[in-house]
Write an enzyme that holds these catalytic residues in place. Structure first.
Site, PDB file in Angstrom:
ATOM      1  CG  ASP A  25      55.862  31.609  43.884  1.00  0.00           C
ATOM      2  OD1 ASP A  25      56.119  32.824  44.111  1.00  0.00           O
ATOM      3  OD2 ASP A  25      56.359  30.766  44.735  1.00  0.00           O
ATOM      4  CG  ASP A  29      56.023  33.004  48.370  1.00  0.00           C
ATOM      5  OD1 ASP A  29      55.559  32.769  47.155  1.00  0.00           O
ATOM      6  OD2 ASP A  29      55.834  34.309  48.982  1.00  0.00           O
ATOM      7  CG  ASP A  33      55.232  36.697  42.909  1.00  0.00           C
ATOM      8  OD1 ASP A  33      55.397  36.498  41.913  1.00  0.00           O
ATOM      9  OD2 ASP A  33      56.065  36.036  43.672  1.00  0.00           O
ATOM     10  CG  ASP A 102      38.148  42.648  42.376  1.00  0.00           C
ATOM     11  OD1 ASP A 102      37.157  43.110  43.072  1.00  0.00           O
ATOM     12  OD2 ASP A 102      38.337  41.384  42.174  1.00  0.00           O
ATOM     13  CG  ASP A 203      33.863  42.287  46.362  1.00  0.00           C
ATOM     14  OD1 ASP A 203      33.977  41.131  45.317  1.00  0.00           O
ATOM     15  OD2 ASP A 203      33.394  42.163  47.345  1.00  0.00           O
ATOM     16  CD  GLU A 244      30.526  39.839  42.968  1.00  0.00           C
ATOM     17  OE1 GLU A 244      30.261  38.550  43.033  1.00  0.00           O
ATOM     18  OE2 GLU A 244      30.822  40.488  43.958  1.00  0.00           O
ATOM     19  CG  HIS A 315      37.238  35.196  42.365  1.00  0.00           C
ATOM     20  ND1 HIS A 315      36.519  35.909  41.286  1.00  0.00           N
ATOM     21  CD2 HIS A 315      37.045  35.415  43.435  1.00  0.00           C
ATOM     22  CE1 HIS A 315      36.131  36.766  42.224  1.00  0.00           C
ATOM     23  NE2 HIS A 315      36.309  36.581  43.623  1.00  0.00           N
ATOM     24  CG  ASP A 316      33.462  34.703  44.007  1.00  0.00           C
ATOM     25  OD1 ASP A 316      34.258  34.345  44.574  1.00  0.00           O
ATOM     26  OD2 ASP A 316      33.136  35.711  43.557  1.00  0.00           O
TER      27      ASP A 316
HETATM   28  C1  GLC Z   1      32.513  38.695  45.898  1.00  0.00           C
HETATM   29  C2  GLC Z   1      33.858  38.225  45.484  1.00  0.00           C
HETATM   30  C3  GLC Z   1      33.983  37.183  46.521  1.00  0.00           C
HETATM   31  C4  GLC Z   1      34.305  37.735  47.756  1.00  0.00           C
HETATM   32  C5  GLC Z   1      33.044  38.600  48.253  1.00  0.00           C
HETATM   33  C6  GLC Z   1      33.144  39.213  49.514  1.00  0.00           C
HETATM   34  O1  GLC Z   1      31.589  37.979  45.741  1.00  0.00           O
HETATM   35  O2  GLC Z   1      33.877  37.818  44.164  1.00  0.00           O
HETATM   36  O3  GLC Z   1      35.261  36.220  46.136  1.00  0.00           O
HETATM   37  O4  GLC Z   1      34.640  36.373  48.655  1.00  0.00           O
HETATM   38  O5  GLC Z   1      32.616  39.140  47.124  1.00  0.00           O
HETATM   39  O6  GLC Z   1      34.171  40.192  49.249  1.00  0.00           O
END
Ligand code: GLC
Length: 540
Positions: A25, A29, A33, A102, A203, A244, A315-316
């Site tokens: 950050d 906030d 960012d 992304d 994605d 992905e 991140h998943d």
């Molecule tokens: C992908 C992303 C995930 C998101 C999902 C829906 O799997 O990595 O974070 O929630 O798609 O967009």
């Protein structure tokens, strides 16, 4: 015209994923960012990375932290402005760092202009941008469920129709069968290509073509046609595109094959699925299974001349060392052994923020300490069905928030250099022990080892491009060779228990030298390996 290897910058790149909300950050906030990212570029450069994959920063109501986009050509104000983004491109370029964005084109936000229009009437020009079914309230078109829980269909009373959402109710799926949708998506790709983006992480790309006849949502009959339309165009062929996709061997060959003009690579998730029976429930596994998966894909990608993405975290998923390793007393050893075991293979390393200094899962006791839409839905659906403590254990084990908590940069309490305000999501619960500053100054520094691994990779064509050969003999270890024009590197990794390894007979002091090890070695060639010991040898 095919692109020469010279222009394929990604072939020798290391990519670093940034989850913007939690990275840095700059304005107090409590939300990371773009200026915050710019302030960390020098850190990333020193780490040895060549490209950034930026999770979504587009305008978004943040129902799924930016994976619900309401304007693809604008920046979410909490992250900054379009000028900030242009500055990020410029500052990254100055340092020789590429930017991948992304690309979320399976669905939009329900607050996207297209959906707001689509909902107005059945004859609105945007109606057919989404997937609708006529019906009756309460009688779903079929029994498909959304990934984030509950039915995949949402009733719109004004229209007497359901719309389809594979993810949250605020993420309606686009109807890719509509040529106008495909054109809009190409325009989005072109818009960012014109601004200088170097690639995209795509994605859930295999969901764009659906097979409703068989209730199958991915890998539909028109997937290849759509992906080719998106990325096979001359203007954008130079981009590094990574999908992905829930791909098996066959679909990887077809979507990434040379001269297919579709994707440059995909993430392969087989190792990520190990050690659990579902997202929230652990199951027995052994590290040798991770090795088996890696060997399988190293051989397969070599045989078919495909690019493999080397990754453990994103991140998943909860942190890899927490779920499939040891993040307690052997955290340094495990984090460094896994780093060497993945990133010295053939392929393209992707590192997730925080992984480089051994970040680990958190422990929180109440649902208010979580934010992820998937986690919160799961909690709500199960809180009357399961004992509370068991449910909290499940969530701590499997929640995506584990890797989404703000980065603990410094020792400084309470927000560890992430923000001067209140973080949008609680800091990692182990931030006192695990933060960059503490790791950097430790004798056993994980980031120190990462830097060595990445520097070795950078300096070595054997590691970047050499052949792979599995030399493992026996259990609970992984020994492999990389070779190019007679030059060899051998990597020996032991798993969790002290072990006597059967090393290849050529591995003697006469032929090889030890380049790297995560223990203070007494005898460079002794077969006795400590828990999670890794050694990297180079042929003299
Ligand atoms: C992908 C992303 C995930 C998101 C999902 C829906 O799997 O990595 O974070 O929630 O798609 O967009």
């Amino acid at each position: 015209m095919s692109m020469g290897n010279k222009n394929k910058w990604w072939r020798n790149a290391v990519v670093y994923q940034i989850y913007p909300k939690s990275f840095q950050d700059s304005d107090g906030d409590g939300i990371g960012d773009i200026p915050g990212i710019i302030s960390r570029l020098d850190y990333l450069k020193k780490l040895g990375i060549d490209a950034i994959w930026l999770s979504p920063v587009y305008r978004s109501p943040q129902d799924d932290n930016g994976y619900d986009i309401s304007d693809y050509q604008d920046i979410e104000p909490m992250f900054g402005t379009m000028e900030d983004m242009e500055q990020l491109f410029a500052e990254a370029k100055k340092r020789g760092i590429r930017i991948m964005m992304d690309l979320v084109l399976n669905h939009t936000s329900d607050e996207h202009r297209w959906f707001l229009e689509a909902k107005k009437s059945k004859d609105n020009p945007y109606h057919d941008y989404y997937v609708w079914r006529d019906g009756e309230e309460g009688v779903y078109p079929n029994d498909m469920n959304s990934v984030f829980g509950g039915p995949a269909w949402e009733w719109v009373p004004e229209l007497g129709q359901y719309y389809f959402h594979q993810f949250s109710v605020k993420q309606p799926d686009l109807n890719w069968e509509n040529p106008k949708v495909r054109q809009e998506c190409c325009d989005i790709v072109d818009f960012w290509a014109d601004l200088g983006v170097d690639g995209f992480r795509c994605d859930v790309l295999d969901f764009i073509s659906k097979d409703f006849a068989n209730n199958k949502m991915n890998d539909g009959p028109r997937l290849h046609e759509y992906v080719k339309q998106l990325f096979g165009r001359e203007k954008v062929k130079h981009l590094f595109t990574v999908g992905e996709c829930q791909s098996d061997t066959e679909s990887i060959c077809s979507i990434c094959g040379k001269d297919r003009d579709e994707l440059k690579s995909v993430f392969q998730f087989e190792h990520i699925g190990l050690g659990r029976s579902d997202k929230y429930t652990p199951a027995p596994y052994s590290a040798s299974q991770i090795k088996d998966v890696l060997v399988k894909w190293q051989n397969f990608t070599a045989e078919h001349d495909l690019l493999y993405i080397l990754f453990t975290d994103n991140h998943d998923q909860p942190y890899f060392i927490s779920r499939l390793g040891n993040d307690k007393e052997l955290r340094y050893e495990c984090a460094t052994a896994y780093a060497g075991m993945f990133y010295l293979l053939k392929g393209i390393p992707f590192i997730y923020q925080g992984q480089e200094f051994g970040s680990a899962n958190s422990r929180y006791e109440d649902i208010d300490s979580f934010n992820d839409v998937e986690t919160v839905n799961y909690y709500r659906e199960n809180c009357d069905k399961k004992p509370h403590d068991a449910l909290i254990d499940e969530i701590n084990y499997g929640s995506r928030d584990n890797t989404r908590r703000p980065i603990a940069w410094t020792k400084e309490k309470p927000t560890r250099g992430f923000t001067s305000g209140t973080p949008w999501l609680k800091m990692p619960s182990r931030a006192e022990e695990i933060n960059l500053e503490a790791d950097k100054s430790a004798y056993k520094s994980i980031i120190g080892f990462y830097k060595k691994i990445l520097a070795l990779r950078k300096s070595s064509d054997v590691i970047k491009y050499g052949n792979f050969k599995d030399l493992t003999q026996g259990d609970d270890c992984f020994v492999f060779e990389r070779e190019k024009n007679g030059e060899k590197i051998i990597v020996a990794v032991n798993f969790e228990k002290a072990n006597s390894l059967k090393l290849p007979s050529c591995l003697t002091g006469e032929n090889f030298e030890l380049l790297l090890c995560n223990y203070d070695e007494k005898d460079d060639f002794a077969p006795d390996f400590a828990p999670y010991e890794i050694r990297v040898y180079h042929k003299r």
